[in-house]
Design a protein around this motif. Structure first.
Motif, short mmCIF file in Angstrom:
data_model
loop_
_atom_site.label_atom_id
_atom_site.label_comp_id
_atom_site.label_asym_id
_atom_site.label_seq_id
_atom_site.Cartn_x
_atom_site.Cartn_y
_atom_site.Cartn_z
N ASN A 98 8.33 88.63 37.58
CA ASN A 98 9.24 89.74 37.65
C ASN A 98 9.55 90.32 36.72
O ASN A 98 10.32 91.69 36.43
CB ASN A 98 10.55 89.79 38.88
N LYS A 103 4.38 91.00 32.61
CA LYS A 103 3.28 91.52 32.53
C LYS A 103 1.66 91.74 31.16
O LYS A 103 1.13 91.89 31.48
CB LYS A 103 3.18 92.60 34.08
N LYS A 320 5.01 84.14 48.75
CA LYS A 320 3.99 85.10 49.06
C LYS A 320 4.43 85.83 49.31
O LYS A 320 4.20 87.20 48.13
CB LYS A 320 2.84 84.64 48.91
N GLN A 321 4.93 86.36 50.65
CA GLN A 321 4.75 87.42 51.94
C GLN A 321 6.20 88.19 50.86
O GLN A 321 5.75 89.54 51.63
CB GLN A 321 5.09 86.87 52.97
N LEU A 323 6.87 88.65 47.70
CA LEU A 323 6.72 89.51 46.33
C LEU A 323 6.66 90.46 45.67
O LEU A 323 6.19 90.94 47.06
CB LEU A 323 5.09 88.61 45.40
N SER A 324 7.17 91.08 45.25
CA SER A 324 7.74 93.13 45.12
C SER A 324 5.98 93.13 44.22
O SER A 324 5.52 92.16 43.70
CB SER A 324 8.99 93.10 43.87
N ILE A 325 5.98 94.41 44.14
CA ILE A 325 4.81 94.95 44.11
C ILE A 325 4.97 94.66 42.61
O ILE A 325 3.45 94.47 42.39
CB ILE A 325 4.84 96.21 44.04
N GLN A 327 6.28 91.94 40.94
CA GLN A 327 5.09 90.11 41.13
C GLN A 327 3.76 90.01 41.73
O GLN A 327 3.27 89.27 41.05
CB GLN A 327 6.48 89.60 42.08
N GLN A 328 3.90 90.42 42.14
CA GLN A 328 2.50 90.79 43.39
C GLN A 328 1.31 90.73 42.24
O GLN A 328 0.14 90.59 41.83
CB GLN A 328 2.06 91.37 44.41
N LEU A 331 1.06 88.71 38.92
CA LEU A 331 0.62 87.17 39.88
C LEU A 331 -1.12 88.00 40.17
O LEU A 331 -1.53 86.38 39.48
CB LEU A 331 0.71 86.94 41.31
N GLN A 332 -1.31 88.33 40.28
CA GLN A 332 -3.04 89.13 40.40
C GLN A 332 -3.59 88.83 38.86
O GLN A 332 -4.75 88.34 38.88
CB GLN A 332 -3.59 90.60 40.42
#
Length: 367
Positions: A98, A103, A320-321, A323-325, A327-328, A331-332
């Motif tokens: 987060n 990021k 995983k479901q 996760l905020s935008i 966080q996603q 992670l990606q």
């Protein structure tokens, strides 16, 4: 210690084809408990996390890593001498995802064309695999050797299911120094534990593990559990460093100049066909941007693998479901870095964890 003897077995066993390439590796570590041992009250470290040695790498030996623009991008104050994980984010793995600074640093690593590398060790798994290895070394039957990893996984699952009870058991037998006189008693106790937790394993796995332990009841000793230091599960982590230094023989290895680690590594006198060989150096992280970035990478991966280890597949799916935008997206970025790095060289990733944790890593990190 001859560097070729150390690396050749891994190269053959894992069919590694790119470990002679020239790279520069930068390292840091996380969750180094220094020593893991059994005490009258349990473990000397409560709930040890996964140890990770890792960081960033690039092809070749001569490349300047300039992080001045990155520091400005992350708004790191000029008074802060070096970048560390604590400056990027805090908390568990989802919390780090987060962080806008996390990021930013993952984006920067990708933009610079740098790779990430790591060795991850589950301390409990590493501590108990010698039980199965000792049995297989005595049996020497090809069918059992072929399922050695599954047997280790199953015994780990059983013993990890009630870690406090397992610690008491191991302490009772001065593990890993069980000794010849108590081998049969130790194996019989393990057999009782396995039989008492039948429901944790699929029936075939249960029957195979039970059968192997029954075979071991007649052994006079367990080769890796005799003549060891009583109650010392892990003496230090120098062998993890040495493994990477030897495997990538032609690379340059740059490590943080932590005195304890330096002493542990340097006592392994590496030779190449009888001649002294050194392909590593210790540096002050304040003066080495590569080591600073490696602190963040190793810390993030340490949080990731500890999170995977401590959560069931069901919990991971729920996490995983949720996760905020942001966080996603973070992670990606991590998944993309890992994918690109392993595509460059599969040996950039090394696991000493159970197959179940590998499955969890595949689900969350695409590893």
């Amino acid at each position: 210690m001859d560097i070729n003897n150390n690396r050749d077995a891994d190269i053959r066993f894992h069919n590694l084809t790119a470990v002679d390439r020239v790279y520069t590796f930068f390292y840091d570590e996380t969750n180094n408990v220094r020593k893991l041992h059994l005490t009258p009250d349990g473990l000397n470290v409560d709930a040890p996390g996964c140890f990770v040695l890792g960081g960033i790498a690039h092809a070749g030996q001569d490349r300047e890593i300039d992080i001045s623009a990155l520091r400005a991008r992350l708004r790191i104050q000029a008074s802060t001498k070096e970048i560390k994980l604590e400056h990027i984010g805090k908390g568990d793995f989802p919390s780090l995802l987060n962080s806008a600074k996390m990021k930013g640093i993952l984006e920067w690593i990708g933009e610079q064309g740098l790779h990430v590398h790591f060795q991850v060790v589950d301390l409990i798994y590493w501590s108990i695999v010698d039980i199965v290895d000792s049995i297989l070394a005595e049996v020497r039957e090809a069918p059992l050797m072929a399922i050695g990893a599954e047997l280790k996984d199953d015994l780990y699952r059983v013993l990890r299911s009630n870690l406090p009870a397992t610690v008491v058991l191991l302490r009772h037998y001065n593990y890993p120094n069980v000794g010849r006189d108590r081998t049969a008693e130790f194996v019989a106790t393990l057999l009782e534990v396995v039989e008492g937790t039948h429901g944790l394993l699929h029936d075939f796995n249960y029957q195979m593990l039970r059968g192997v332990l029954q075979m071991a009841l007649r052994f006079e000793s367990l080769v890796f559990l005799d003549g060891e230091k009583p109650n010392v599960l892990i003496e230090d982590f120098s062998t993890v460093y040495i493994k990477r230094i030897c495997l990538f023989k032609h690379a340059r290895h740059v490590l943080d100049a932590e005195p304890r680690v330096r002493d542990q590594v340097e006592r392994h006198q590496i030779t190449d066909n009888g001649k002294p060989f050194v392909n590593y150096e210790f540096v002050d992280s304040v003066d080495c941007p590569g080591v600073q970035i490696s602190d963040v990478v190793a810390g993030l991966l340490g949080k990731a693998f500890t999170f995977l280890n401590r959560n069931s597949m069901g919990n991971l799916h729920a996490a995983k479901q949720s996760l905020s935008i942001r966080q996603q997206g973070c992670l990606q970025l991590l998944v993309d870095l890992l994918d690109r790095s392993i595509a460059e060289n599969v040996a950039f990733a090394n696991f000493v964890v159970s197959h179940e944790d590998r499955r969890r890593a595949a689900y969350l990190l695409d590893l």
